[in-house]
Design a protein around this motif. Structure first.
Motif, PDB file in Angstrom:
ATOM      1  N   THR A   1       0.833  -1.213   0.000  1.00  0.00           N
ATOM      2  CA  THR A   1       0.000   0.000   0.000  1.00  0.00           C
ATOM      3  C   THR A   1       0.857   1.248   0.000  1.00  0.00           C
ATOM      4  O   THR A   1       0.549   2.243  -0.664  1.00  0.00           O
ATOM      5  N   LEU A   2       1.957   1.210   0.742  1.00  0.00           N
ATOM      6  CA  LEU A   2       2.867   2.353   0.782  1.00  0.00           C
ATOM      7  C   LEU A   2       3.444   2.644  -0.602  1.00  0.00           C
ATOM      8  O   LEU A   2       3.595   3.803  -0.993  1.00  0.00           O
ATOM      9  N   THR A   3       3.762   1.599  -1.342  1.00  0.00           N
ATOM     10  CA  THR A   3       4.354   1.774  -2.672  1.00  0.00           C
ATOM     11  C   THR A   3       3.404   2.537  -3.594  1.00  0.00           C
ATOM     12  O   THR A   3       3.818   3.446  -4.325  1.00  0.00           O
ATOM     13  N   TYR A   4       2.129   2.195  -3.530  1.00  0.00           N
ATOM     14  CA  TYR A   4       1.149   2.885  -4.376  1.00  0.00           C
ATOM     15  C   TYR A   4       0.828   4.274  -3.841  1.00  0.00           C
ATOM     16  O   TYR A   4       0.612   5.213  -4.619  1.00  0.00           O
ATOM     17  N   ALA A   5       0.787   4.424  -2.511  1.00  0.00           N
ATOM     18  CA  ALA A   5       0.489   5.732  -1.925  1.00  0.00           C
ATOM     19  C   ALA A   5       1.592   6.737  -2.229  1.00  0.00           C
ATOM     20  O   ALA A   5       1.330   7.926  -2.411  1.00  0.00           O
ATOM     21  N   ALA A   6       2.837   6.264  -2.303  1.00  0.00           N
ATOM     22  CA  ALA A   6       3.959   7.164  -2.572  1.00  0.00           C
ATOM     23  C   ALA A   6       3.879   7.780  -3.959  1.00  0.00           C
ATOM     24  O   ALA A   6       4.360   8.892  -4.182  1.00  0.00           O
ATOM     25  N   ARG A   7       3.252   7.090  -4.895  1.00  0.00           N
ATOM     26  CA  ARG A   7       3.132   7.618  -6.261  1.00  0.00           C
ATOM     27  C   ARG A   7       2.218   8.837  -6.306  1.00  0.00           C
ATOM     28  O   ARG A   7       2.270   9.609  -7.260  1.00  0.00           O
ATOM     29  N   TYR A   8       1.391   9.000  -5.302  1.00  0.00           N
ATOM     30  CA  TYR A   8       0.445  10.118  -5.267  1.00  0.00           C
ATOM     31  C   TYR A   8       1.033  11.350  -4.581  1.00  0.00           C
ATOM     32  O   TYR A   8       0.407  12.404  -4.565  1.00  0.00           O
ATOM     33  N   ARG A   9       2.225  11.211  -4.031  1.00  0.00           N
ATOM     34  CA  ARG A   9       2.849  12.316  -3.311  1.00  0.00           C
ATOM     35  C   ARG A   9       4.057  12.847  -4.081  1.00  0.00           C
ATOM     36  O   ARG A   9       4.793  12.087  -4.719  1.00  0.00           O
ATOM     37  N   SER A  10       4.260  14.157  -4.004  1.00  0.00           N
ATOM     38  CA  SER A  10       5.398  14.785  -4.670  1.00  0.00           C
ATOM     39  C   SER A  10       6.703  14.207  -4.140  1.00  0.00           C
ATOM     40  O   SER A  10       6.914  14.129  -2.929  1.00  0.00           O
ATOM     41  N   LYS A  11       7.563  13.769  -5.059  1.00  0.00           N
ATOM     42  CA  LYS A  11       8.851  13.149  -4.733  1.00  0.00           C
ATOM     43  C   LYS A  11       8.696  11.933  -3.826  1.00  0.00           C
ATOM     44  O   LYS A  11       9.620  11.581  -3.092  1.00  0.00           O
ATOM     45  N   ALA A  12       7.522  11.318  -3.847  1.00  0.00           N
ATOM     46  CA  ALA A  12       7.221  10.089  -3.095  1.00  0.00           C
ATOM     47  C   ALA A  12       7.320  10.283  -1.578  1.00  0.00           C
ATOM     48  O   ALA A  12       7.516   9.330  -0.842  1.00  0.00           O
ATOM     49  N   ARG A  13       7.180  11.513  -1.117  1.00  0.00           N
ATOM     50  CA  ARG A  13       7.245  11.783   0.324  1.00  0.00           C
ATOM     51  C   ARG A  13       5.875  11.546   0.951  1.00  0.00           C
ATOM     52  O   ARG A  13       5.119  12.474   1.211  1.00  0.00           O
ATOM     53  N   LEU A  14       5.564  10.297   1.176  1.00  0.00           N
ATOM     54  CA  LEU A  14       4.272   9.928   1.719  1.00  0.00           C
ATOM     55  C   LEU A  14       4.208  10.234   3.223  1.00  0.00           C
ATOM     56  O   LEU A  14       5.246  10.416   3.880  1.00  0.00           O
ATOM     57  N   PRO A  15       3.024  10.298   3.829  1.00  0.00           N
ATOM     58  CA  PRO A  15       2.900  10.601   5.260  1.00  0.00           C
ATOM     59  C   PRO A  15       3.547   9.517   6.129  1.00  0.00           C
ATOM     60  O   PRO A  15       3.176   8.337   6.044  1.00  0.00           O
ATOM     61  N   VAL A  16       4.504   9.912   6.962  1.00  0.00           N
ATOM     62  CA  VAL A  16       5.155   8.997   7.901  1.00  0.00           C
ATOM     63  C   VAL A  16       5.263   9.695   9.262  1.00  0.00           C
ATOM     64  O   VAL A  16       5.186  10.915   9.362  1.00  0.00           O
ATOM     65  N   LEU A  17       5.475   8.911  10.292  1.00  0.00           N
ATOM     66  CA  LEU A  17       5.511   9.431  11.655  1.00  0.00           C
ATOM     67  C   LEU A  17       6.772  10.252  11.912  1.00  0.00           C
ATOM     68  O   LEU A  17       7.881   9.834  11.592  1.00  0.00           O
ATOM     69  N   SER A  18       6.565  11.439  12.498  1.00  0.00           N
ATOM     70  CA  SER A  18       7.691  12.268  12.935  1.00  0.00           C
ATOM     71  C   SER A  18       7.831  12.248  14.453  1.00  0.00           C
ATOM     72  O   SER A  18       8.935  12.243  14.978  1.00  0.00           O
ATOM     73  N   TYR A  19       6.684  12.259  15.161  1.00  0.00           N
ATOM     74  CA  TYR A  19       6.724  12.296  16.626  1.00  0.00           C
ATOM     75  C   TYR A  19       5.456  11.658  17.182  1.00  0.00           C
ATOM     76  O   TYR A  19       4.357  11.878  16.662  1.00  0.00           O
ATOM     77  N   LEU A  20       5.625  10.886  18.238  1.00  0.00           N
ATOM     78  CA  LEU A  20       4.506  10.245  18.924  1.00  0.00           C
ATOM     79  C   LEU A  20       4.499  10.686  20.377  1.00  0.00           C
ATOM     80  O   LEU A  20       5.449  10.437  21.117  1.00  0.00           O
ATOM     81  N   HIS A  21       3.432  11.368  20.781  1.00  0.00           N
ATOM     82  CA  HIS A  21       3.317  11.891  22.144  1.00  0.00           C
ATOM     83  C   HIS A  21       2.871  10.773  23.097  1.00  0.00           C
ATOM     84  O   HIS A  21       2.175   9.838  22.672  1.00  0.00           O
ATOM     85  N   PRO A  22       3.255  10.858  24.371  1.00  0.00           N
ATOM     86  CA  PRO A  22       2.825   9.834  25.340  1.00  0.00           C
ATOM     87  C   PRO A  22       1.314   9.679  25.467  1.00  0.00           C
ATOM     88  O   PRO A  22       0.840   8.645  25.942  1.00  0.00           O
ATOM     89  N   ASN A  23       0.537  10.689  25.064  1.00  0.00           N
ATOM     90  CA  ASN A  23      -0.918  10.557  25.144  1.00  0.00           C
ATOM     91  C   ASN A  23      -1.520   9.893  23.899  1.00  0.00           C
ATOM     92  O   ASN A  23      -2.740   9.753  23.792  1.00  0.00           O
ATOM     93  N   GLY A  24      -0.662   9.492  22.952  1.00  0.00           N
ATOM     94  CA  GLY A  24      -1.124   8.808  21.750  1.00  0.00           C
ATOM     95  C   GLY A  24      -1.265   9.696  20.542  1.00  0.00           C
ATOM     96  O   GLY A  24      -1.430   9.191  19.424  1.00  0.00           O
ATOM     97  N   ALA A  25      -1.235  11.014  20.738  1.00  0.00           N
ATOM     98  CA  ALA A  25      -1.316  11.930  19.596  1.00  0.00           C
ATOM     99  C   ALA A  25      -0.025  11.849  18.789  1.00  0.00           C
ATOM    100  O   ALA A  25       1.059  11.700  19.347  1.00  0.00           O
ATOM    101  N   SER A  26      -0.160  11.967  17.486  1.00  0.00           N
ATOM    102  CA  SER A  26       1.012  11.828  16.621  1.00  0.00           C
ATOM    103  C   SER A  26       1.155  13.029  15.707  1.00  0.00           C
ATOM    104  O   SER A  26       0.195  13.751  15.441  1.00  0.00           O
ATOM    105  N   MET A  27       2.376  13.217  15.219  1.00  0.00           N
ATOM    106  CA  MET A  27       2.669  14.255  14.234  1.00  0.00           C
ATOM    107  C   MET A  27       3.323  13.575  13.032  1.00  0.00           C
ATOM    108  O   MET A  27       4.345  12.911  13.174  1.00  0.00           O
ATOM    109  N   THR A  28       2.723  13.725  11.881  1.00  0.00           N
ATOM    110  CA  THR A  28       3.268  13.120  10.666  1.00  0.00           C
ATOM    111  C   THR A  28       3.547  14.210   9.635  1.00  0.00           C
ATOM    112  O   THR A  28       2.935  15.279   9.667  1.00  0.00           O
ATOM    113  N   ARG A  29       4.459  13.921   8.734  1.00  0.00           N
ATOM    114  CA  ARG A  29       4.831  14.888   7.700  1.00  0.00           C
ATOM    115  C   ARG A  29       4.778  14.220   6.327  1.00  0.00           C
ATOM    116  O   ARG A  29       4.997  13.008   6.197  1.00  0.00           O
TER     117      ARG A  29
END
Length: 234
Positions: free
Chosen positions: A144-172
């Protein structure tokens, strides 16, 4: 603060007190604290420095003045600094797997139980500007990641940058390749939906949308976004 970011530095001298014999003026420790250095940066950061030793305060001001006002790149601190390369290499050593474990990625029963680490970019074949390992929702396969990357500029698909102890996440990610025809990607939408669901105990998207606040921020100017859409981006 990098020295080139300093816009100006002002030295405010503390008031002096004459000594008993009136031969020389001395600074007491209390009066020395009234002296300070005001630093103004180009990105509107303001810093105030104080020191109980007035001589050290003067030394700091002289150093800032010398290193902030340079005539060439070779005079910048980055070129002048010399250190122990072995110690520096040890200090900046980075282990992506250890960092993900620290945040709780993939830990059963923890806040990161709905995330996993993928080595799909091990040879930088998926995205040349992403690290070899990335953290993604556990229910999303590498296919799924392989196909999703084709839809993003330079294949920079959404991935995790930071995970807070309360479960909230930051993705880029980069912009989606929407274009004038409003193109869509099922795989990319599944990936975004799975990211939203990772903060839920069940790992599923809430039934009612107002149960969670999920924010998507576009950091580009509006003009850039419109132009990019016209050339086939998002």
């Amino acid at each position: 603060i990098p020295y080139p970011m300093i816009h100006s530095a002002v030295l405010v001298r503390p008031p002096r007190r004459d000594s008993d014999d009136n031969i020389q003026a001395v600074y007491t420790e209390e009066r020395a604290l009234e002296g300070l250095i005001r630093i103004r940066c180009h990105h509107f950061l303001f810093v105030t420095l104080q020191c109980t030793d007035i001589r050290r305060l003067y030394d700091v001001f002289a150093t800032v003045k010398h290193l902030a006002c340079v005539g060439s790149l070779e005079q910048l601190y980055a070129f002048d600094y010399r250190s122990d390369a072995a110690n520096d290499a040890k200090a900046v050593e980075y282990d992506a797997h250890a960092e993900f474990r620290r945040m709780g990625v993939g830990v059963a029963g923890g806040v990161g139980q709905h995330w996993r680490v993928s080595g799909i970019n091990r040879e930088f074949q998926l995205c040349a500007t992403y690290p070899p390992v990335v953290a993604i929702p556990a229910r999303i396969s590498d296919t799924t990641l392989t196909y999703a990357a084709r839809y993003r500029s330079k294949a920079r698909l959404p991935v995790l940058s930071y995970l807070h102890p309360n479960g909230a996440s930051m993705t880029r990610s980069s912009q989606p390749m929407v274009g004038l025809k409003q193109a869509r990607s099922v795989q990319d939408e599944k990936l975004v939906e799975a990211i939203v669901a990772t903060s839920e105990p069940t790992g599923m998207v809430p039934r009612f949308r107002n149960e969670r606040n999920n924010i998507i921020i576009d950091a580009r100017p509006t003009t850039n976004a419109v132009v990019n859409r016209a050339i086939g981006a998002g």
